[in-house]
Design a protein around this motif. Structure first.
Motif, PDB file in Angstrom:
ATOM      1  N   HIS A   1     -13.479   2.725  11.283  1.00  0.00           N
ATOM      2  CA  HIS A   1     -14.289   1.512  11.104  1.00  0.00           C
ATOM      3  C   HIS A   1     -14.691   1.292   9.638  1.00  0.00           C
ATOM      4  O   HIS A   1     -15.812   0.893   9.351  1.00  0.00           O
ATOM      5  N   THR A   2     -13.777   1.578   8.720  1.00  0.00           N
ATOM      6  CA  THR A   2     -14.055   1.473   7.287  1.00  0.00           C
ATOM      7  C   THR A   2     -13.028   0.571   6.622  1.00  0.00           C
ATOM      8  O   THR A   2     -11.844   0.637   6.936  1.00  0.00           O
ATOM      9  N   LEU A   3     -13.493  -0.243   5.668  1.00  0.00           N
ATOM     10  CA  LEU A   3     -12.611  -1.008   4.793  1.00  0.00           C
ATOM     11  C   LEU A   3     -12.439  -0.200   3.516  1.00  0.00           C
ATOM     12  O   LEU A   3     -13.424   0.152   2.873  1.00  0.00           O
ATOM     13  N   ALA A   4     -11.205   0.120   3.158  1.00  0.00           N
ATOM     14  CA  ALA A   4     -10.920   0.868   1.930  1.00  0.00           C
ATOM     15  C   ALA A   4     -10.163  -0.030   0.958  1.00  0.00           C
ATOM     16  O   ALA A   4      -9.181  -0.663   1.325  1.00  0.00           O
ATOM     17  N   TYR A   5     -10.652  -0.091  -0.280  1.00  0.00           N
ATOM     18  CA  TYR A   5      -9.973  -0.867  -1.315  1.00  0.00           C
ATOM     19  C   TYR A   5     -10.317  -0.269  -2.672  1.00  0.00           C
ATOM     20  O   TYR A   5     -11.278   0.478  -2.812  1.00  0.00           O
TER      21      TYR A   5
ATOM     22  N   THR B   1       0.850  -1.190   0.000  1.00  0.00           N
ATOM     23  CA  THR B   1       0.000   0.000   0.000  1.00  0.00           C
ATOM     24  C   THR B   1       0.886   1.241   0.000  1.00  0.00           C
ATOM     25  O   THR B   1       1.942   1.266   0.624  1.00  0.00           O
ATOM     26  N   VAL B   2       0.437   2.284  -0.705  1.00  0.00           N
ATOM     27  CA  VAL B   2       1.117   3.571  -0.719  1.00  0.00           C
ATOM     28  C   VAL B   2       0.166   4.589  -0.099  1.00  0.00           C
ATOM     29  O   VAL B   2      -0.985   4.723  -0.543  1.00  0.00           O
ATOM     30  N   ILE B   3       0.640   5.303   0.915  1.00  0.00           N
ATOM     31  CA  ILE B   3      -0.157   6.334   1.569  1.00  0.00           C
ATOM     32  C   ILE B   3       0.497   7.672   1.264  1.00  0.00           C
ATOM     33  O   ILE B   3       1.671   7.891   1.572  1.00  0.00           O
ATOM     34  N   LEU B   4      -0.273   8.565   0.651  1.00  0.00           N
ATOM     35  CA  LEU B   4       0.243   9.835   0.145  1.00  0.00           C
ATOM     36  C   LEU B   4      -0.063  10.997   1.093  1.00  0.00           C
ATOM     37  O   LEU B   4      -0.906  10.888   1.989  1.00  0.00           O
ATOM     38  N   ARG B   5       0.586  12.112   0.838  1.00  0.00           N
ATOM     39  CA  ARG B   5       0.460  13.298   1.698  1.00  0.00           C
ATOM     40  C   ARG B   5      -0.999  13.698   1.880  1.00  0.00           C
ATOM     41  O   ARG B   5      -1.833  13.500   1.010  1.00  0.00           O
ATOM     42  N   GLY B   6      -1.264  14.264   3.047  1.00  0.00           N
ATOM     43  CA  GLY B   6      -2.598  14.768   3.331  1.00  0.00           C
ATOM     44  C   GLY B   6      -3.620  13.700   3.679  1.00  0.00           C
ATOM     45  O   GLY B   6      -4.810  13.969   3.705  1.00  0.00           O
ATOM     46  N   THR B   7      -3.171  12.493   3.986  1.00  0.00           N
ATOM     47  CA  THR B   7      -4.090  11.400   4.293  1.00  0.00           C
ATOM     48  C   THR B   7      -4.359  11.336   5.789  1.00  0.00           C
ATOM     49  O   THR B   7      -3.448  11.491   6.602  1.00  0.00           O
ATOM     50  N   LYS B   8      -5.621  11.085   6.120  1.00  0.00           N
ATOM     51  CA  LYS B   8      -6.020  10.846   7.505  1.00  0.00           C
ATOM     52  C   LYS B   8      -6.845   9.566   7.518  1.00  0.00           C
ATOM     53  O   LYS B   8      -7.877   9.483   6.850  1.00  0.00           O
ATOM     54  N   ILE B   9      -6.375   8.573   8.270  1.00  0.00           N
ATOM     55  CA  ILE B   9      -7.057   7.290   8.379  1.00  0.00           C
ATOM     56  C   ILE B   9      -7.567   7.156   9.803  1.00  0.00           C
ATOM     57  O   ILE B   9      -6.794   7.240  10.763  1.00  0.00           O
ATOM     58  N   GLY B  10      -8.874   6.940   9.944  1.00  0.00           N
ATOM     59  CA  GLY B  10      -9.493   6.849  11.256  1.00  0.00           C
ATOM     60  C   GLY B  10      -9.167   5.548  11.968  1.00  0.00           C
ATOM     61  O   GLY B  10      -8.678   4.580  11.372  1.00  0.00           O
ATOM     62  N   ASP B  11      -9.494   5.513  13.255  1.00  0.00           N
ATOM     63  CA  ASP B  11      -9.253   4.336  14.089  1.00  0.00           C
ATOM     64  C   ASP B  11      -9.977   3.111  13.538  1.00  0.00           C
ATOM     65  O   ASP B  11     -11.079   3.212  12.987  1.00  0.00           O
ATOM     66  N   ASN B  12      -9.359   1.945  13.715  1.00  0.00           N
ATOM     67  CA  ASN B  12      -9.950   0.647  13.377  1.00  0.00           C
ATOM     68  C   ASN B  12     -10.309   0.482  11.905  1.00  0.00           C
ATOM     69  O   ASN B  12     -11.162  -0.333  11.565  1.00  0.00           O
ATOM     70  N   ALA B  13      -9.670   1.243  11.029  1.00  0.00           N
ATOM     71  CA  ALA B  13      -9.894   1.102   9.585  1.00  0.00           C
ATOM     72  C   ALA B  13      -9.001  -0.017   9.051  1.00  0.00           C
ATOM     73  O   ALA B  13      -7.986  -0.373   9.662  1.00  0.00           O
ATOM     74  N   VAL B  14      -9.395  -0.561   7.897  1.00  0.00           N
ATOM     75  CA  VAL B  14      -8.597  -1.571   7.203  1.00  0.00           C
ATOM     76  C   VAL B  14      -8.356  -1.067   5.789  1.00  0.00           C
ATOM     77  O   VAL B  14      -9.303  -0.692   5.085  1.00  0.00           O
ATOM     78  N   ILE B  15      -7.095  -1.055   5.375  1.00  0.00           N
ATOM     79  CA  ILE B  15      -6.724  -0.648   4.029  1.00  0.00           C
ATOM     80  C   ILE B  15      -6.261  -1.906   3.293  1.00  0.00           C
ATOM     81  O   ILE B  15      -5.297  -2.559   3.702  1.00  0.00           O
ATOM     82  N   ALA B  16      -6.956  -2.250   2.213  1.00  0.00           N
ATOM     83  CA  ALA B  16      -6.656  -3.480   1.480  1.00  0.00           C
ATOM     84  C   ALA B  16      -5.282  -3.415   0.823  1.00  0.00           C
ATOM     85  O   ALA B  16      -4.791  -2.351   0.446  1.00  0.00           O
ATOM     86  N   ALA B  17      -4.674  -4.572   0.669  1.00  0.00           N
ATOM     87  CA  ALA B  17      -3.359  -4.686   0.041  1.00  0.00           C
ATOM     88  C   ALA B  17      -3.373  -4.070  -1.349  1.00  0.00           C
ATOM     89  O   ALA B  17      -4.359  -4.156  -2.078  1.00  0.00           O
ATOM     90  N   GLY B  18      -2.272  -3.416  -1.701  1.00  0.00           N
ATOM     91  CA  GLY B  18      -2.107  -2.854  -3.034  1.00  0.00           C
ATOM     92  C   GLY B  18      -2.832  -1.546  -3.264  1.00  0.00           C
ATOM     93  O   GLY B  18      -2.912  -1.073  -4.394  1.00  0.00           O
ATOM     94  N   SER B  19      -3.339  -0.920  -2.214  1.00  0.00           N
ATOM     95  CA  SER B  19      -4.087   0.329  -2.359  1.00  0.00           C
ATOM     96  C   SER B  19      -3.160   1.530  -2.484  1.00  0.00           C
ATOM     97  O   SER B  19      -2.027   1.507  -2.001  1.00  0.00           O
ATOM     98  N   VAL B  20      -3.659   2.578  -3.118  1.00  0.00           N
ATOM     99  CA  VAL B  20      -3.018   3.890  -3.122  1.00  0.00           C
ATOM    100  C   VAL B  20      -4.018   4.820  -2.444  1.00  0.00           C
ATOM    101  O   VAL B  20      -5.133   4.998  -2.936  1.00  0.00           O
ATOM    102  N   ILE B  21      -3.625   5.385  -1.299  1.00  0.00           N
ATOM    103  CA  ILE B  21      -4.553   6.111  -0.448  1.00  0.00           C
ATOM    104  C   ILE B  21      -4.148   7.575  -0.339  1.00  0.00           C
ATOM    105  O   ILE B  21      -3.003   7.889  -0.032  1.00  0.00           O
ATOM    106  N   LYS B  22      -5.121   8.462  -0.581  1.00  0.00           N
ATOM    107  CA  LYS B  22      -4.945   9.903  -0.376  1.00  0.00           C
ATOM    108  C   LYS B  22      -6.292  10.464   0.041  1.00  0.00           C
ATOM    109  O   LYS B  22      -7.312  10.144  -0.558  1.00  0.00           O
ATOM    110  N   GLY B  23      -6.294  11.273   1.083  1.00  0.00           N
ATOM    111  CA  GLY B  23      -7.539  11.858   1.560  1.00  0.00           C
ATOM    112  C   GLY B  23      -7.940  11.262   2.889  1.00  0.00           C
ATOM    113  O   GLY B  23      -7.115  10.728   3.622  1.00  0.00           O
ATOM    114  N   GLU B  24      -9.237  11.332   3.195  1.00  0.00           N
ATOM    115  CA  GLU B  24      -9.723  10.890   4.496  1.00  0.00           C
ATOM    116  C   GLU B  24     -10.444   9.554   4.401  1.00  0.00           C
ATOM    117  O   GLU B  24     -11.336   9.375   3.574  1.00  0.00           O
TER     118      GLU B  24
END
Length: 119
Positions: free
Chosen positions: A104-108, A77-100
């Protein structure tokens, strides 16, 4: 891990798997109990790009990355500038994340595999 004029704050019981890279020019925070899979990249900055002329490779834009408590970040996973990830979230493998990403959210990202016959 590198803090180039920035800060990196890592909470208790954080797990970083192999080959993770955390590079800060401003601020990166990782909350307690968070786990990072292999090859996770976290950057709180990126380079400035101009449409024409010489590129100002030494100039950057930055904004903090804040990762909450008990977050699970999948491998590659790549996490880019300006990202905020809340408590207990899950980020799926291979994701590119930017933003909020809310707590308690699954992001993919959905992807399609395309097959074309070789001629």
């Amino acid at each position: 891990m590198e803090a180039n004029k920035g800060t990196v704050k890592i909470g208790n019981s954080v797990f970083l798997n192999r080959n993770c890279s955390i590079i800060s020019c401003e601020r990166i925070e990782i909350g307690e109990g968070t786990s990072l899979g292999a090859n996770v990249l976290i950057y709180d900055h990126d380079h400035i790009y101009v449409r024409e002329g010489s590129q100002p490779w030494n100039e950057i834009k930055s904004s903090p990355v804040i990762i909450g408590k008990n977050v699970w970040i999948g491998a590659n996973t790549v996490i880019l500038r300006g990202t905020k990830i809340g408590d207990n979230a899950v980020i799926a493998a291979g994701s590119v994340i930017k933003g909020e990403i809310p707590s308690h959210t699954l992001a993919y990202q959905e992807r399609n595999t395309v097959f074309k016959e070789i001629s």
